[in-house]
Design an enzyme around this catalytic site. Sequence first.
Site, PDB file in Angstrom:
ATOM      1  N   HIS A 116       6.954  -7.474  -1.979  1.00 32.19           N
ATOM      2  CA  HIS A 116       6.743  -6.816  -0.687  1.00 32.19           C
ATOM      3  C   HIS A 116       7.556  -7.525   0.391  1.00 32.19           C
ATOM      4  CE1 HIS A 116       3.357  -4.579  -2.262  1.00 32.19           C
ATOM      5  NE2 HIS A 116       2.543  -5.592  -2.315  1.00 32.19           N
TER       6      HIS A 116
ATOM      7  N   SER B  87      -4.933   2.897   3.978  1.00 33.08           N
ATOM      8  CA  SER B  87      -5.097   2.286   2.661  1.00 33.08           C
ATOM      9  C   SER B  87      -5.243   0.768   2.807  1.00 33.08           C
ATOM     10  CB  SER B  87      -3.881   2.639   1.791  1.00 33.08           C
ATOM     11  OG  SER B  87      -3.969   2.024   0.539  1.00 33.08           O
TER      12      SER B  87
ATOM     13  N   LYS C 210       0.794  -1.231   0.000  1.00 29.76           N
ATOM     14  CA  LYS C 210       0.000   0.000   0.000  1.00 29.76           C
ATOM     15  C   LYS C 210       0.830   1.288   0.000  1.00 29.76           C
ATOM     16  CE  LYS C 210      -3.372  -1.086  -0.597  1.00 29.76           C
ATOM     17  NZ  LYS C 210      -3.792  -1.864  -1.817  1.00 29.76           N
TER      18      LYS C 210
END
Length: 284
Positions: free
Chosen positions: A98, A128, A43
């Site tokens: 990630h 988010s 995010k």
Amino acid sequence: MSDYIWFEGIPFPAIDYQKEIIGEIRDKFVIRDEDTIILTYPKSGTNWLIETVCLIQNKGNPECVQSVPIWDRSPWIETKSGYQNLTNKEGPHLMSSHLPFHLFPRSFFRSKAKVIYVIRNPRDVLVSGYFFWCNTNLVKNTDSLTTYFEWFLKGNVPYGSWFVHTRDWLSMRESENFLLLSYEDMKKDTMRTIEKICDFLGKKLEPEELDMVLKYSSFQAMKENKMSNFSLITDDLVTNGLVLMRKGITGDWKNHFTEAQAEAFDKVFQEKMAGFPPGLFPWE
Ligand code: PPS
């Protein structure tokens, strides 16, 4: 709702991830000097950066970003489908991840592959993430921001603690093959960021090509591009209509945090990020 898959203390989404594969990727996946990796805590603006890099690679021509799904243009290393895609396709690769530092493919640390790491105000990352994950079947979720706030501070959210992720990856910030960007700077001066990325990747674009990169990576263009806005994700994975392109602004946390939450967050941030120069984090 699924729970997580846990691997070495890190919670991963339960769909399209597998412990054995995450371990195999760290130990065996070969990253080569010519590869480029977009690396973020979830995010933080990953997809915006993927779109930007794809457009730079195509000198602003939008044909590729408008015809190939974003996860095929830059596969996620740690997902089963992304890993398969990367091992079947000849390089050089553009890929996304990630992964926290300690789970990243070891081969990277012996290579000259380029990493672009994007940071974003963790308060906005939290908001988010809350609105994103609670519309999926991918992870344990909650419809209470209060609960999600507590999980986030403890690192019980997808990919673990923002603080650990950021601290560990920032240890590479002086390396030649590591470009540090922030979502806030990308918003404030997008063209400047595009130019920085071009320099880092050794791409020379004409002014009109740069304008095309700017145009086709804008929030509105990406929101309307079904190859990039996650609308191709199948219904079995999402609930309530999953939206990637939610607001695309900085400082939305101010609309959601209570005063007590804002204070609690500041305290944890100061403790966990002690030692870094404050100028490194360009947000309020
Ligand atoms: S993910 O699911 O972790 O890969 O999500 P990620 O792409 O990292 O982050 C999603 C947030 O990035 C915003 N976004 C953009 N902002 C500005 N301009 C562009 N072009 C853009 N593309 C994506 C997106 O809106 C998410 O932020 P929020 O705050 O939820 O709107």
